[in-house]
Design an enzyme around this catalytic site. Structure first.
Site, mmCIF file in Angstrom:
data_model
loop_
_atom_site.group_PDB
_atom_site.id
_atom_site.type_symbol
_atom_site.label_atom_id
_atom_site.label_comp_id
_atom_site.label_asym_id
_atom_site.label_seq_id
_atom_site.Cartn_x
_atom_site.Cartn_y
_atom_site.Cartn_z
ATOM 1 N N GLU A 147 -6.598 13.082 -1.017
ATOM 2 C CA GLU A 147 -6.375 14.351 -1.701
ATOM 3 C C GLU A 147 -5.539 14.157 -2.966
ATOM 4 O O GLU A 147 -4.400 13.732 -2.901
ATOM 5 C CB GLU A 147 -5.657 15.306 -0.750
ATOM 6 C CG GLU A 147 -6.293 15.360 0.643
ATOM 7 C CD GLU A 147 -5.341 15.914 1.695
ATOM 8 O OE1 GLU A 147 -4.403 16.648 1.335
ATOM 9 O OE2 GLU A 147 -5.526 15.594 2.879
ATOM 10 N N HIS B 267 -7.865 19.308 -1.463
ATOM 11 C CA HIS B 267 -7.796 18.785 -0.088
ATOM 12 C C HIS B 267 -9.167 18.247 0.346
ATOM 13 O O HIS B 267 -9.848 18.833 1.191
ATOM 14 C CB HIS B 267 -7.351 19.916 0.834
ATOM 15 C CG HIS B 267 -6.753 19.479 2.127
ATOM 16 N ND1 HIS B 267 -7.364 18.582 2.970
ATOM 17 C CD2 HIS B 267 -5.594 19.825 2.729
ATOM 18 C CE1 HIS B 267 -6.614 18.417 4.043
ATOM 19 N NE2 HIS B 267 -5.518 19.162 3.918
#
EC number: 5.1.3.15
Length: 322
Positions: free
Chosen positions: A296, A189
């Protein structure tokens, strides 16, 4: 002492050791940091194995971290590079992970630091370490009782963070340590720091299928043939049309700022909360959305299945422009 005119000089003539990467554990053994001889640096919080800082040789920060981010182990970190496993978001219709919290337990568990390894570059005049690899481990034994009850599977994770002069690499090895099969999702992330969200575009996602999680109802569509730009709340799961090996780049003001190359991570999530960040309690400052973009790399569309004893590996390399 008698002064010997022909005393040995071998010690004085021995060249000094080449510069080495410095690795330290600080903040009550909660943060592992590494600095290359050339100045690049990284910091990883053992809680979540979350990368909370990545700086180039000039000391310029490459990741965005909320001013209200908690780094005391009380909750998942807002910013940096948190690690998602074994579920992306929430999956109420997937029985095996339906009881898990948002994004699973990897980012809210305390990992073990397994050690470092380095490589030397012969192409530089000063020699010395040109990269340092830091390994972190998480297994069923490290989990809280709540996490074990919600996901009662035997597993082992090794997460590697490699700091180099050119960029930052992250990879994860997932192993099924149990006697029955299970499924998982994973994602890195990455909150990338930018100067102005209105001046960026993302290349490598042209003409690609994506799930728009902001639309109501959630829809699947195909992006135009132009680079992606951000002008409002964005939460999309792309499957790049050019495949998992094609780089995805963040371009700012016409110049490439970041390039992401993926290995066995077929999806790319693009996220920016825009002004909706006011509804995120640990997001600060409130105009911080202008200085960050999440790109991500993950395996989050469908599920990866591991039989007993099997392993799976995926990773990314982020290269930052100087």
């Amino acid at each position: 002492m008698v002064d010997r005119p022909k005393k040995p000089t071998a010690l004085a003539a021995t060249p000094g050791l080449a510069p080495q990467a410095q690795v330290n554990i600080s903040h009550s053994n909660s943060i592992v940091s590494a600095v290359l001889p050339s100045g690049e640096a990284v910091e990883i919080l053992l809680y979540g194995a979350t990368i909370i800082s990545w700086k180039d040789a000039k000391g310029v920060e490459k990741l965005w971290l909320s001013e209200k981010a908690k780094t005391d182990g009380s909750k998942a970190v807002r910013g940096g590079i948190p690690l998602v496993f074994p579920v992306f978001g929430k999956a109420p219709d997937h029985a095996a992970t339906s009881k898990l919290p948002q994004h699973g337990f990897a980012r809210t568990s305390t990992w073990e630091f397994l050690g470092k390894s380095t490589s030397e570059s012969s192409s530089t005049k000063e020699g010395g370490d040109s990269s340092v690899k830091l390994d972190f481990g998480l297994s069923s034994n490290n989990l809280s009782e709540d996490s074990k009850k919600a996901w009662p599977h035997e597993f082992g994770l090794i997460y590697s963070v490699t700091l180099g002069k050119e960029g930052l690499a992250t990879s994860i090895v997932v192993r099924n340590e149990g006697e029955s099969a299970w499924e998982f999702q994973t994602l890195m992330h990455s909150y990338l720091r930018i100067a102005d969200i209105s001046k960026i575009s993302i290349t490598g996602l042209e003409s690609s299928s994506y799930i728009d999680k902001v639309s109501s109802p959630i829809s699947t569509t195909t992006s135009p043939s132009e680079p992606v730009t951000i002008s409002g709340t964005t939460d999309r799961v792309y499957t790049p049309a050019r495949g998992p090996d094609a780089p995805v780049a963040v371009v700012e003001g016409g110049k490439k700022k970041f390039s992401i190359v993926r290995d066995n991570l077929n999806e790319v999530v693009v996220w920016n909360p825009w002004v909706d960040c006011k509804n995120i309690g640990d997001f600060a400052p409130l105009d911080g959305y202008k200085q960050m973009i999440c790109v991500e790399a993950g395996a989050v569309k469908g599920w990866q299945k591991l039989e007993a004893g099997e392993t799976w590996e995926g990773g990314q390399v982020i290269t930052a422009a100087i």
